[in-house]
Design a protein around this motif. Structure first.
Motif, PDB file in Angstrom:
ATOM      1  N   MET A 155      46.418  50.189  40.687  1.00 55.51           N
ATOM      2  CA  MET A 155      46.868  49.502  39.476  1.00 55.51           C
ATOM      3  C   MET A 155      48.277  48.945  39.676  1.00 55.51           C
ATOM      4  N   GLN A 156      49.145  49.719  40.299  1.00 56.16           N
ATOM      5  CA  GLN A 156      50.500  49.246  40.566  1.00 56.16           C
ATOM      6  C   GLN A 156      50.466  48.025  41.488  1.00 56.16           C
ATOM      7  N   ASN A 157      49.564  48.062  42.463  1.00 55.19           N
ATOM      8  CA  ASN A 157      49.417  46.938  43.372  1.00 55.19           C
ATOM      9  C   ASN A 157      48.996  45.681  42.611  1.00 55.19           C
ATOM     10  N   LEU A 158      48.073  45.809  41.667  1.00 53.37           N
ATOM     11  CA  LEU A 158      47.656  44.649  40.881  1.00 53.37           C
ATOM     12  C   LEU A 158      48.798  44.111  40.023  1.00 53.37           C
ATOM     13  N   ASN A 159      49.663  44.981  39.566  1.00 52.18           N
ATOM     14  CA  ASN A 159      50.811  44.539  38.767  1.00 52.18           C
ATOM     15  C   ASN A 159      51.838  43.795  39.609  1.00 52.18           C
ATOM     16  N   GLU A 160      51.984  44.196  40.863  1.00 48.81           N
ATOM     17  CA  GLU A 160      53.048  43.644  41.706  1.00 48.81           C
ATOM     18  C   GLU A 160      52.597  42.533  42.644  1.00 48.81           C
ATOM     19  N   GLU A 161      51.371  42.557  43.085  1.00 50.38           N
ATOM     20  CA  GLU A 161      50.889  41.620  44.111  1.00 50.38           C
ATOM     21  C   GLU A 161      49.875  40.647  43.517  1.00 50.38           C
ATOM     22  N   THR A 162      50.367  39.521  43.052  1.00 49.82           N
ATOM     23  CA  THR A 162      49.489  38.565  42.367  1.00 49.82           C
ATOM     24  C   THR A 162      48.513  37.863  43.304  1.00 49.82           C
ATOM     25  N   HIS A 163      48.715  37.941  44.612  1.00 52.29           N
ATOM     26  CA  HIS A 163      47.766  37.300  45.526  1.00 52.29           C
ATOM     27  C   HIS A 163      46.385  37.956  45.447  1.00 52.29           C
ATOM     28  N   ASN A 164      46.315  39.166  44.909  1.00 53.82           N
ATOM     29  CA  ASN A 164      45.027  39.842  44.761  1.00 53.82           C
ATOM     30  C   ASN A 164      44.172  39.232  43.657  1.00 53.82           C
ATOM     31  N   TYR A 165      44.763  38.436  42.795  1.00 56.12           N
ATOM     32  CA  TYR A 165      44.009  37.829  41.703  1.00 56.12           C
ATOM     33  C   TYR A 165      42.962  36.851  42.235  1.00 56.12           C
ATOM     34  N   LEU A 166      43.280  36.157  43.313  1.00 56.13           N
ATOM     35  CA  LEU A 166      42.299  35.271  43.938  1.00 56.13           C
ATOM     36  C   LEU A 166      41.133  36.079  44.508  1.00 56.13           C
ATOM     37  N   ARG A 167      41.425  37.240  45.039  1.00 55.85           N
ATOM     38  CA  ARG A 167      40.367  38.123  45.547  1.00 55.85           C
ATOM     39  C   ARG A 167      39.437  38.553  44.419  1.00 55.85           C
ATOM     40  N   ILE A 168      40.015  38.854  43.267  1.00 57.48           N
ATOM     41  CA  ILE A 168      39.185  39.238  42.126  1.00 57.48           C
ATOM     42  C   ILE A 168      38.261  38.091  41.748  1.00 57.48           C
ATOM     43  N   ASN A 169      38.779  36.878  41.762  1.00 54.95           N
ATOM     44  CA  ASN A 169      37.952  35.711  41.455  1.00 54.95           C
ATOM     45  C   ASN A 169      36.790  35.590  42.443  1.00 54.95           C
ATOM     46  N   ARG A 170      37.069  35.812  43.711  1.00 55.29           N
ATOM     47  CA  ARG A 170      36.011  35.753  44.728  1.00 55.29           C
ATOM     48  C   ARG A 170      34.976  36.854  44.521  1.00 55.29           C
ATOM     49  N   ILE A 171      35.444  38.046  44.208  1.00 55.51           N
ATOM     50  CA  ILE A 171      34.525  39.165  43.967  1.00 55.51           C
ATOM     51  C   ILE A 171      33.616  38.842  42.788  1.00 55.51           C
ATOM     52  N   LEU A 172      34.183  38.304  41.720  1.00 60.97           N
ATOM     53  CA  LEU A 172      33.374  37.924  40.562  1.00 60.97           C
ATOM     54  C   LEU A 172      32.324  36.883  40.946  1.00 60.97           C
ATOM     55  N   SER A 173      32.720  35.937  41.758  1.00 56.18           N
ATOM     56  CA  SER A 173      31.794  34.909  42.223  1.00 56.18           C
ATOM     57  C   SER A 173      30.649  35.521  43.025  1.00 56.18           C
ATOM     58  N   TYR A 174      30.971  36.405  43.947  1.00 53.94           N
ATOM     59  CA  TYR A 174      29.949  37.037  44.779  1.00 53.94           C
ATOM     60  C   TYR A 174      29.025  37.937  43.959  1.00 53.94           C
ATOM     61  N   LEU A 175      29.566  38.633  42.979  1.00 55.50           N
ATOM     62  CA  LEU A 175      28.708  39.452  42.120  1.00 55.50           C
ATOM     63  C   LEU A 175      27.694  38.574  41.389  1.00 55.50           C
ATOM     64  N   GLY A 176      28.118  37.379  41.001  1.00 55.58           N
ATOM     65  CA  GLY A 176      27.201  36.434  40.373  1.00 55.58           C
ATOM     66  C   GLY A 176      26.131  35.960  41.341  1.00 55.58           C
ATOM     67  N   ILE A 177      26.534  35.645  42.567  1.00 59.14           N
ATOM     68  CA  ILE A 177      25.573  35.222  43.588  1.00 59.14           C
ATOM     69  C   ILE A 177      24.537  36.309  43.840  1.00 59.14           C
ATOM     70  N   LEU A 178      24.990  37.563  43.822  1.00 60.57           N
ATOM     71  CA  LEU A 178      24.089  38.701  44.050  1.00 60.57           C
ATOM     72  C   LEU A 178      23.315  39.090  42.791  1.00 60.57           C
ATOM     73  N   GLN A 179      23.468  38.305  41.741  1.00 58.50           N
ATOM     74  CA  GLN A 179      22.796  38.530  40.457  1.00 58.50           C
ATOM     75  C   GLN A 179      23.138  39.886  39.851  1.00 58.50           C
ATOM     76  N   LEU A 180      24.388  40.260  39.976  1.00 56.42           N
ATOM     77  CA  LEU A 180      24.890  41.503  39.401  1.00 56.42           C
ATOM     78  C   LEU A 180      25.769  41.194  38.184  1.00 56.42           C
ATOM     79  N   GLU A 181      25.233  40.349  37.310  1.00 53.27           N
ATOM     80  CA  GLU A 181      25.987  39.897  36.141  1.00 53.27           C
ATOM     81  C   GLU A 181      26.416  41.056  35.250  1.00 53.27           C
ATOM     82  N   ASN A 182      25.564  42.054  35.089  1.00 49.78           N
ATOM     83  CA  ASN A 182      25.895  43.184  34.228  1.00 49.78           C
ATOM     84  C   ASN A 182      27.102  43.954  34.778  1.00 49.78           C
TER      85      ASN A 182
END
Length: 93
Positions: A16-43
């Motif tokens: 959590m501290q890393n997410l607060n301090e290192e904003t470059h991880n936000y792009l990774r979150i976007n990619r993870i969300l995209s891949y979860l959608g591709i894998l049909q893991l919407e829930n």
């Protein structure tokens, strides 16, 4: 913030501290969300985003204002318009 952090494990606190301090991880979150959608893991994708919203709003653990901005500008767009609107409502309520 300290009260909420006391309930987390050391590893969770570190992440959590890393997410607060290192904003470059936000792009990774976007990619993870995209891949979860591709894998049909919407829930799973939706539940994860609700959890992140709770950490921003209720638990005050994710306190960097850029997290909220990334949610609105990028992460919510990874959902259908209906779910994206619902998530935005949760964040802003």
């Amino acid at each position: 913030l300290e009260d909420s952090l006391d309930e987390l494990t050391d590893l969770e606190k570190e992440r959590m501290q890393n997410l607060n301090e290192e904003t470059h991880n936000y792009l990774r979150i976007n990619r993870i969300l995209s891949y979860l959608g591709i894998l049909q893991l919407e829930n799973l994708k939706y539940k994860w985003m609700v959890t992140l919203i709770e950490e921003v709003k209720t638990n005050n653990i994710l306190i960097n204002p850029q997290i909220k901005e990334s949610m609105i500008k990028y992460w919510f767009k990874q959902f259908t318009s209906e779910k994206g609107i619902k998530l935005k409502g949760l964040l802003e309520s």
